[in-house]
Structures are given as C-alpha cells and as structure tokens.
Design a protein around this motif. Sequence first.
Motif, PDB file in Angstrom:
ATOM      1  N   VAL A  86       0.842  -1.202   0.000  1.00  0.00           N
ATOM      2  CA  VAL A  86       0.000   0.000   0.000  1.00  0.00           C
ATOM      3  C   VAL A  86       0.878   1.254   0.000  1.00  0.00           C
ATOM      4  O   VAL A  86       1.876   1.333   0.716  1.00  0.00           O
ATOM      5  CB  VAL A  86      -0.964   0.023   1.218  1.00  0.00           C
ATOM      6  N   LEU A  87       0.512   2.216  -0.841  1.00  0.00           N
ATOM      7  CA  LEU A  87       1.216   3.486  -0.879  1.00  0.00           C
ATOM      8  C   LEU A  87       0.312   4.562  -0.308  1.00  0.00           C
ATOM      9  O   LEU A  87      -0.825   4.731  -0.756  1.00  0.00           O
ATOM     10  CB  LEU A  87       1.578   3.843  -2.334  1.00  0.00           C
ATOM     11  N   THR A 106      -8.020  -1.697   0.128  1.00  0.00           N
ATOM     12  CA  THR A 106      -7.407  -1.059   1.292  1.00  0.00           C
ATOM     13  C   THR A 106      -8.262  -1.201   2.549  1.00  0.00           C
ATOM     14  O   THR A 106      -7.732  -1.216   3.650  1.00  0.00           O
ATOM     15  CB  THR A 106      -7.143   0.455   1.041  1.00  0.00           C
ATOM     16  N   ALA A 158      -5.200  -1.224  -8.421  1.00  0.00           N
ATOM     17  CA  ALA A 158      -4.522  -2.319  -7.710  1.00  0.00           C
ATOM     18  C   ALA A 158      -5.006  -3.646  -8.300  1.00  0.00           C
ATOM     19  O   ALA A 158      -4.423  -4.168  -9.242  1.00  0.00           O
ATOM     20  CB  ALA A 158      -4.809  -2.209  -6.214  1.00  0.00           C
ATOM     21  N   ASN A 159      -6.115  -4.150  -7.781  1.00  0.00           N
ATOM     22  CA  ASN A 159      -6.667  -5.412  -8.321  1.00  0.00           C
ATOM     23  C   ASN A 159      -7.724  -5.188  -9.401  1.00  0.00           C
ATOM     24  O   ASN A 159      -8.266  -6.149  -9.944  1.00  0.00           O
ATOM     25  CB  ASN A 159      -7.253  -6.245  -7.186  1.00  0.00           C
ATOM     26  N   GLY A 160      -8.034  -3.951  -9.653  1.00  0.00           N
ATOM     27  CA  GLY A 160      -8.974  -3.651 -10.743  1.00  0.00           C
ATOM     28  C   GLY A 160     -10.440  -3.712 -10.357  1.00  0.00           C
ATOM     29  O   GLY A 160     -11.310  -3.544 -11.208  1.00  0.00           O
ATOM     30  N   GLU A 161     -10.708  -3.906  -9.081  1.00  0.00           N
ATOM     31  CA  GLU A 161     -12.108  -4.045  -8.636  1.00  0.00           C
ATOM     32  C   GLU A 161     -12.926  -2.768  -8.888  1.00  0.00           C
ATOM     33  O   GLU A 161     -14.024  -2.826  -9.419  1.00  0.00           O
ATOM     34  CB  GLU A 161     -12.142  -4.359  -7.141  1.00  0.00           C
ATOM     35  N   ALA A 162     -12.372  -1.638  -8.470  1.00  0.00           N
ATOM     36  CA  ALA A 162     -13.104  -0.377  -8.612  1.00  0.00           C
ATOM     37  C   ALA A 162     -13.324  -0.080 -10.097  1.00  0.00           C
ATOM     38  O   ALA A 162     -14.436   0.273 -10.515  1.00  0.00           O
ATOM     39  CB  ALA A 162     -12.326   0.764  -7.951  1.00  0.00           C
ATOM     40  N   ASP A 168      -9.724   7.001 -11.872  1.00  0.00           N
ATOM     41  CA  ASP A 168      -9.620   6.686 -10.445  1.00  0.00           C
ATOM     42  C   ASP A 168      -8.215   7.020  -9.948  1.00  0.00           C
ATOM     43  O   ASP A 168      -7.296   7.205 -10.740  1.00  0.00           O
ATOM     44  CB  ASP A 168      -9.973   5.211 -10.176  1.00  0.00           C
ATOM     45  N   ASP A 169      -8.083   7.101  -8.628  1.00  0.00           N
ATOM     46  CA  ASP A 169      -6.785   7.478  -8.062  1.00  0.00           C
ATOM     47  C   ASP A 169      -5.765   6.348  -8.164  1.00  0.00           C
ATOM     48  O   ASP A 169      -4.633   6.561  -8.562  1.00  0.00           O
ATOM     49  CB  ASP A 169      -6.941   7.963  -6.602  1.00  0.00           C
ATOM     50  N   PHE A 170      -6.176   5.118  -7.805  1.00  0.00           N
ATOM     51  CA  PHE A 170      -5.247   3.980  -7.801  1.00  0.00           C
ATOM     52  C   PHE A 170      -5.813   2.835  -8.623  1.00  0.00           C
ATOM     53  O   PHE A 170      -7.040   2.636  -8.682  1.00  0.00           O
ATOM     54  CB  PHE A 170      -5.053   3.454  -6.368  1.00  0.00           C
ATOM     55  N   ASN A 228      -4.903  11.828  -1.332  1.00  0.00           N
ATOM     56  CA  ASN A 228      -5.940  11.107  -0.582  1.00  0.00           C
ATOM     57  C   ASN A 228      -6.456  11.796   0.677  1.00  0.00           C
ATOM     58  O   ASN A 228      -7.351  11.286   1.340  1.00  0.00           O
ATOM     59  CB  ASN A 228      -5.461   9.697  -0.219  1.00  0.00           C
ATOM     60  N   LYS A 242      -0.351   0.321  -9.441  1.00  0.00           N
ATOM     61  CA  LYS A 242       0.625  -0.607  -8.860  1.00  0.00           C
ATOM     62  C   LYS A 242       0.696  -1.785  -9.832  1.00  0.00           C
ATOM     63  O   LYS A 242      -0.149  -2.674  -9.829  1.00  0.00           O
ATOM     64  CB  LYS A 242       0.195  -1.012  -7.451  1.00  0.00           C
TER      65      LYS A 242
HETATM   66  P1  5GP Z   1      -8.627  -1.899  -6.834  1.00  0.00           P
HETATM   67  O1  5GP Z   1     -10.103  -1.759  -6.874  1.00  0.00           O
HETATM   68  O2  5GP Z   1      -7.958  -1.700  -8.189  1.00  0.00           O
HETATM   69  O3  5GP Z   1      -8.173  -3.161  -6.169  1.00  0.00           O
HETATM   70  O4  5GP Z   1      -8.102  -0.753  -5.893  1.00  0.00           O
HETATM   71  C1  5GP Z   1      -8.312   0.580  -6.248  1.00  0.00           C
HETATM   72  C2  5GP Z   1      -8.971   1.333  -5.142  1.00  0.00           C
HETATM   73  O5  5GP Z   1      -8.444   0.986  -3.863  1.00  0.00           O
HETATM   74  C3  5GP Z   1      -8.703   2.800  -5.346  1.00  0.00           C
HETATM   75  O6  5GP Z   1      -9.952   3.441  -5.561  1.00  0.00           O
HETATM   76  C4  5GP Z   1      -8.049   3.269  -4.072  1.00  0.00           C
HETATM   77  O7  5GP Z   1      -8.949   4.062  -3.347  1.00  0.00           O
HETATM   78  C5  5GP Z   1      -7.748   2.043  -3.262  1.00  0.00           C
HETATM   79  N1  5GP Z   1      -6.303   1.677  -3.256  1.00  0.00           N
HETATM   80  C6  5GP Z   1      -5.767   0.527  -3.748  1.00  0.00           C
HETATM   81  N2  5GP Z   1      -4.464   0.463  -3.491  1.00  0.00           N
HETATM   82  C7  5GP Z   1      -4.136   1.600  -2.855  1.00  0.00           C
HETATM   83  C8  5GP Z   1      -2.903   2.127  -2.326  1.00  0.00           C
HETATM   84  O8  5GP Z   1      -1.809   1.533  -2.388  1.00  0.00           O
HETATM   85  N3  5GP Z   1      -2.970   3.337  -1.723  1.00  0.00           N
HETATM   86  C9  5GP Z   1      -4.131   4.040  -1.626  1.00  0.00           C
HETATM   87  N4  5GP Z   1      -4.076   5.233  -1.033  1.00  0.00           N
HETATM   88  N5  5GP Z   1      -5.321   3.580  -2.101  1.00  0.00           N
HETATM   89  C10 5GP Z   1      -5.316   2.374  -2.717  1.00  0.00           C
END
Ligand code: 5GP
Length: 194
Positions: free
Chosen positions: A19-20, A100, A128-132, A124-126, A27, A156
């Motif tokens: 996590v960053l 997170t 990671a796993n692509g869920e959002a 979107d801001d981040f 944020n 990431k």
């Molecule tokens: P995903 O849905 O791709 O797994 O994660 C994306 C969402 O999770 C982003 O909308 C963000 O809010 C949050 N997120 C995922 N990884 C990080 C991280 O390393 N740092 C922060 N600040 N938010 C993250």
Amino acid sequence: MKELKERILIDGEILGDDVLKVDRFLNHQIDPQLMQAIGNEFATRFKAEPITKIVTIESSGIAPAVFAGLKLNVPVVFARKHKSVTLGDNLYCASVYSFTKGVTNNIVVAKNFIEANDHILLIDDFLANGEAAMGLMEICYQAGASIAGIGIVIEKSFQPGREKIEKTGIQVESLARIKAFENGTVTFVNGEEK
Ligand code: 5GP
C-alpha cells in the motif's frame, strides 16, 4: 508523468507490502496544481476520443476527474459508495471489493446521469486489483454507454488490475506505474517516462 513520479518519491509512504500512502497530495490533503496537471495529462492522452462524460468514484477520484472534466469541457459524475436517501431507487449498481479497507461496497450512480449515447472516460486514483475500475465499467455497460478508456493516477503494476482491464480491450492510461516497493523505496516501470 514526471512531476507526479517525483512527488510520489518525495511524499509517498509505503505501508506494509503493497500500500502506498499519498495523503499529502491526493488522498487527504490535495495539491490543486498537481491535480490540474494530472487532469490536463488525462485530457491529452484521451484527446482522440469523443468523450461526453467522466465517471469516477468517491472520494479520491473526484479531484483528478474534475480537472480532466474542466480541460475536456464535460461533466463529471462520481459513483457513491453508500446509497443515501436522496438518491432514490433508480440506480445503476455494482459490487466492489475494497483492497485497502477489506470490505465490499455497492457503488451506485443515479440512472439519469449516464445515458446510452454517452462515451465515458473512467478515472480513479489507484489501480490495484482492478475491482473499482471493473465496477465502474459494469455501471457504464448497465447504462448501455460506451467506454473511451480508463485513466489512473497511480498504478501498482505488480498487482493484477491492468491485466484484468486489458483483457476486456479497454485502453488504460496510468500516469505513474509502480513496478515495486524495494527496500522501502518506490521503483517505476521502465520506459514510461513521460
Ligand atoms: P482496486 O479496486 O484496483 O483493487 O483498488 C483501487 C482502489 O483501492 C482505489 O480506488 C483506491 O482508493 C484504493 N487503493 C488501492 N491500493 C491503494 C494504495 O496503495 N494506496 C491508496 N491510497 N489507495 C489504494
């Protein structure tokens, strides 16, 4: 995007393995000048697309999305993570697991804000796993809208989000692509210095 990567190296804090924390500019506290540069960069990267609307997710997607919307001169809609009483029942809905926070949220958008003839840029801001991102895509498809692409502030790249989205054929543009967290520092994917 050079300016963003430099800022990540100065202000980013690594938490645990993956996590960053970027609370100093994205944020929690927001740097409007950096957000405007980010919004302009998204507008440049997707300039070939006839975008009619930007869709993001509350809360941290809103700042970069608004600046992209300002540059592209299109409205910005943010998906809500909680169904408030004022929203009514006429909603598009998708379920999103939060990496997170470790919880699943139903994200919702009122049906009158996305139409079948919209061509949508998702932001979107981040990533990671692509869920959002996949949840936002699902909402656009429920509305019958098309997707111009996905703009991500910080990807990431060691997590599977990009691969998942690319499999759907949708263009992903990430302004900073993190290769790894190595010995307490952030390293970026080679060859994407822009
Ligand atoms: P995903 O849905 O791709 O797994 O994660 C994306 C969402 O999770 C982003 O909308 C963000 O809010 C949050 N997120 C995922 N990884 C990080 C991280 O390393 N740092 C922060 N600040 N938010 C993250």
